[in-house]
Structure formats: C-alpha cells, structure tokens
Design a protein around this motif. Structure first.
Motif, PDB file in Angstrom:
ATOM      1  N   LEU A   1      11.221 153.025  79.846  1.00 47.62           N
ATOM      2  CA  LEU A   1      11.902 152.646  78.611  1.00 47.62           C
ATOM      3  C   LEU A   1      13.382 152.455  78.851  1.00 47.62           C
ATOM      4  CD1 LEU A   1      10.176 155.621  76.925  1.00 47.62           C
ATOM      5  CD2 LEU A   1       9.748 153.314  76.129  1.00 47.62           C
ATOM      6  N   LEU A   2      13.925 151.436  78.232  1.00 44.00           N
ATOM      7  CA  LEU A   2      15.372 151.213  78.247  1.00 44.00           C
ATOM      8  C   LEU A   2      15.871 151.456  76.825  1.00 44.00           C
ATOM      9  CD1 LEU A   2      16.977 150.399  80.749  1.00 44.00           C
ATOM     10  CD2 LEU A   2      16.797 148.016  80.025  1.00 44.00           C
ATOM     11  N   LEU A   3      16.964 152.230  76.707  1.00 43.26           N
ATOM     12  CA  LEU A   3      17.469 152.638  75.390  1.00 43.26           C
ATOM     13  C   LEU A   3      18.731 151.863  75.019  1.00 43.26           C
ATOM     14  CD1 LEU A   3      15.466 154.856  76.143  1.00 43.26           C
ATOM     15  CD2 LEU A   3      17.075 156.551  75.277  1.00 43.26           C
ATOM     16  N   ASN A   4      18.874 151.620  73.739  1.00 39.78           N
ATOM     17  CA  ASN A   4      20.088 150.957  73.266  1.00 39.78           C
ATOM     18  C   ASN A   4      21.260 151.932  73.254  1.00 39.78           C
ATOM     19  OD1 ASN A   4      21.587 148.784  72.157  1.00 39.78           O
ATOM     20  ND2 ASN A   4      21.419 149.680  70.128  1.00 39.78           N
ATOM     21  N   ASP A   5      22.460 151.402  73.374  1.00 45.45           N
ATOM     22  CA  ASP A   5      23.691 152.158  73.114  1.00 45.45           C
ATOM     23  C   ASP A   5      24.726 151.160  72.626  1.00 45.45           C
ATOM     24  OD1 ASP A   5      25.644 151.296  75.347  1.00 45.45           O
ATOM     25  OD2 ASP A   5      23.844 151.803  76.473  1.00 45.45           O
ATOM     26  N   ASP A   6      25.884 151.671  72.206  1.00 42.41           N
ATOM     27  CA  ASP A   6      26.891 150.780  71.605  1.00 42.41           C
ATOM     28  C   ASP A   6      27.872 150.188  72.619  1.00 42.41           C
ATOM     29  OD1 ASP A   6      25.820 151.246  69.111  1.00 42.41           O
ATOM     30  OD2 ASP A   6      27.229 152.871  68.629  1.00 42.41           O
ATOM     31  N   PHE A   7      27.773 150.580  73.882  1.00 40.82           N
ATOM     32  CA  PHE A   7      28.840 150.245  74.840  1.00 40.82           C
ATOM     33  C   PHE A   7      28.429 149.349  76.000  1.00 40.82           C
ATOM     34  CE2 PHE A   7      29.629 154.439  72.933  1.00 40.82           C
ATOM     35  CZ  PHE A   7      30.801 154.144  72.242  1.00 40.82           C
ATOM     36  N   THR A   8      27.197 149.475  76.456  1.00 41.60           N
ATOM     37  CA  THR A   8      26.774 148.667  77.612  1.00 41.60           C
ATOM     38  C   THR A   8      26.768 147.190  77.221  1.00 41.60           C
ATOM     39  OG1 THR A   8      25.376 150.486  78.349  1.00 41.60           O
ATOM     40  CG2 THR A   8      24.954 148.328  79.341  1.00 41.60           C
ATOM     41  N   PRO A   9      27.431 146.333  77.999  1.00 40.42           N
ATOM     42  CA  PRO A   9      27.457 144.902  77.663  1.00 40.42           C
ATOM     43  C   PRO A   9      26.057 144.284  77.722  1.00 40.42           C
ATOM     44  CG  PRO A   9      29.137 145.427  79.306  1.00 40.42           C
ATOM     45  CD  PRO A   9      28.262 146.626  79.185  1.00 40.42           C
ATOM     46  N   MET A  10      25.799 143.362  76.800  1.00 41.11           N
ATOM     47  CA  MET A  10      24.495 142.691  76.774  1.00 41.11           C
ATOM     48  C   MET A  10      24.165 142.049  78.115  1.00 41.11           C
ATOM     49  SD  MET A  10      24.335 140.977  73.013  1.00 41.11           S
ATOM     50  CE  MET A  10      24.055 141.984  71.562  1.00 41.11           C
ATOM     51  N   GLU A  11      25.164 141.391  78.723  1.00 40.52           N
ATOM     52  CA  GLU A  11      24.924 140.699  79.994  1.00 40.52           C
ATOM     53  C   GLU A  11      24.515 141.656  81.111  1.00 40.52           C
ATOM     54  OE1 GLU A  11      24.255 137.796  81.219  1.00 40.52           O
ATOM     55  OE2 GLU A  11      24.295 137.145  79.130  1.00 40.52           O
TER      56      GLU A  11
ATOM     57  N   ILE B   1      15.741 145.504  72.390  1.00 38.24           N
ATOM     58  CA  ILE B   1      16.316 146.858  72.537  1.00 38.24           C
ATOM     59  C   ILE B   1      17.513 147.018  71.595  1.00 38.24           C
ATOM     60  CG2 ILE B   1      17.354 148.527  74.122  1.00 38.24           C
ATOM     61  CD1 ILE B   1      15.957 146.881  76.420  1.00 38.24           C
ATOM     62  N   HIS B   2      18.375 146.006  71.583  1.00 39.50           N
ATOM     63  CA  HIS B   2      19.579 146.024  70.744  1.00 39.50           C
ATOM     64  C   HIS B   2      19.213 146.196  69.264  1.00 39.50           C
ATOM     65  CE1 HIS B   2      23.657 145.006  69.484  1.00 39.50           C
ATOM     66  NE2 HIS B   2      23.183 144.038  68.719  1.00 39.50           N
ATOM     67  N   GLN B   3      18.141 145.542  68.839  1.00 38.63           N
ATOM     68  CA  GLN B   3      17.748 145.572  67.420  1.00 38.63           C
ATOM     69  C   GLN B   3      16.877 146.772  67.065  1.00 38.63           C
ATOM     70  OE1 GLN B   3      15.938 141.695  67.210  1.00 38.63           O
ATOM     71  NE2 GLN B   3      17.913 140.669  67.475  1.00 38.63           N
TER      72      GLN B   3
ATOM     73  N   PRO C   1      26.982 153.505  80.039  1.00 41.38           N
ATOM     74  CA  PRO C   1      26.184 154.675  79.636  1.00 41.38           C
ATOM     75  C   PRO C   1      24.692 154.376  79.429  1.00 41.38           C
ATOM     76  CG  PRO C   1      27.306 153.789  77.724  1.00 41.38           C
ATOM     77  CD  PRO C   1      27.689 152.903  78.892  1.00 41.38           C
ATOM     78  N   LEU C   2      24.244 153.217  79.871  1.00 42.61           N
ATOM     79  CA  LEU C   2      22.849 152.795  79.689  1.00 42.61           C
ATOM     80  C   LEU C   2      21.874 153.893  80.137  1.00 42.61           C
ATOM     81  CD1 LEU C   2      20.922 150.405  79.003  1.00 42.61           C
ATOM     82  CD2 LEU C   2      21.107 149.732  81.400  1.00 42.61           C
ATOM     83  N   GLN C   3      20.879 154.159  79.295  1.00 39.97           N
ATOM     84  CA  GLN C   3      19.884 155.194  79.601  1.00 39.97           C
ATOM     85  C   GLN C   3      18.496 154.576  79.827  1.00 39.97           C
ATOM     86  OE1 GLN C   3      20.514 158.733  79.831  1.00 39.97           O
ATOM     87  NE2 GLN C   3      22.539 157.779  80.030  1.00 39.97           N
TER      88      GLN C   3
END
Ligand code: TYC
Length: 105
Positions: A30-40, A64-66, A97-99
């Motif tokens: 699983l890849l989790l969303n966060d507010d800081f990791t750039p989309m690219e 993931i973002h949504q 900080p991508l998890q």
C-alpha cells in the motif's frame, strides 16, 4: 501423485496423497497519501518500483491523492518486503515523508 500402501504383502492399494507444496501467502503493498510528497515523485516511484507505465502511474497516484491510499501491488512476502524497503529508502533519501506498508491479502 499416488502413494503405494502395501497392506499385509498381498493387497497393493493406491491412494491419492495431497500435494505438499503450498501457494505462498500474498501481501498487498500500500502507498499512503500525505500533504508534502510531490505528485511527480509518487509517479516516479510507481514507474520505477511497480512497473507502471506513465499513464497508469498518474492514475494510481491520483487515486491515492483522492482516496488516501491504494494497493499498488500484490506479492509473496519477501518481494513485498523488498518493495516497501526500496520505496521507504528512496523516499527518505529524497527527504519526502511518503509511507509504504504491506498487509496480508
Ligand atoms: N497529496 C500529495 C500532493 O498533493 C501527492 C501524493 C500522492 C502524495 C500520493 C503521496 O502516496 C501519495 N502533493
């Protein structure tokens, strides 16, 4: 896949035995969303470690973002662990900080 049971030296009985190899348990990565990791950067992760083409990588990243998270692959335990380690190491090296986690399917 037959087992020979020789009963009292005259009756030869063939019985079916279960195959002893088991399919490995599978694990969702699983890849989790966060507010800081750039989309690219997330797109790059999906292309590099999960073999997604660019269009699919963008689509998964937006999911993931949504939605907060997505399953990005399903693998046997050791491979899933390797993917998690690769993503976490690469993210930390780039100070994001991508998890990434895994759970039994
Ligand atoms: N939410 C992040 C942003 O707006 C993008 C992002 C997507 C981050 C997926 C992590 O797993 C992720 N920059």
């Amino acid at each position: 896949m037959t087992k020979k049971d020789n009963m009292d030296n005259d009756a030869l009985v063939l019985t079916k035995s279960k195959p002893k190899t088991k399919k490995p348990s599978m694990y969702k990565v699983l890849l989790l969303n966060d507010d800081f990791t750039p989309m690219e950067f997330v797109v790059l992760i999906l292309e590099r470690f999960f073999n997604a083409d660019h269009q699919r990588a963008v689509s998964i990243m937006l999911t993931i973002h949504q939605k907060g998270l997505a399953v990005v692959g399903v693998y046997p335990h050791e491979i899933a662990e390797t993917k998690v380690t690769q993503v976490m190491d690469f993210s930390r090296k780039n100070q994001h900080p991508l998890q990434c986690t895994m759970e039994k399917e």
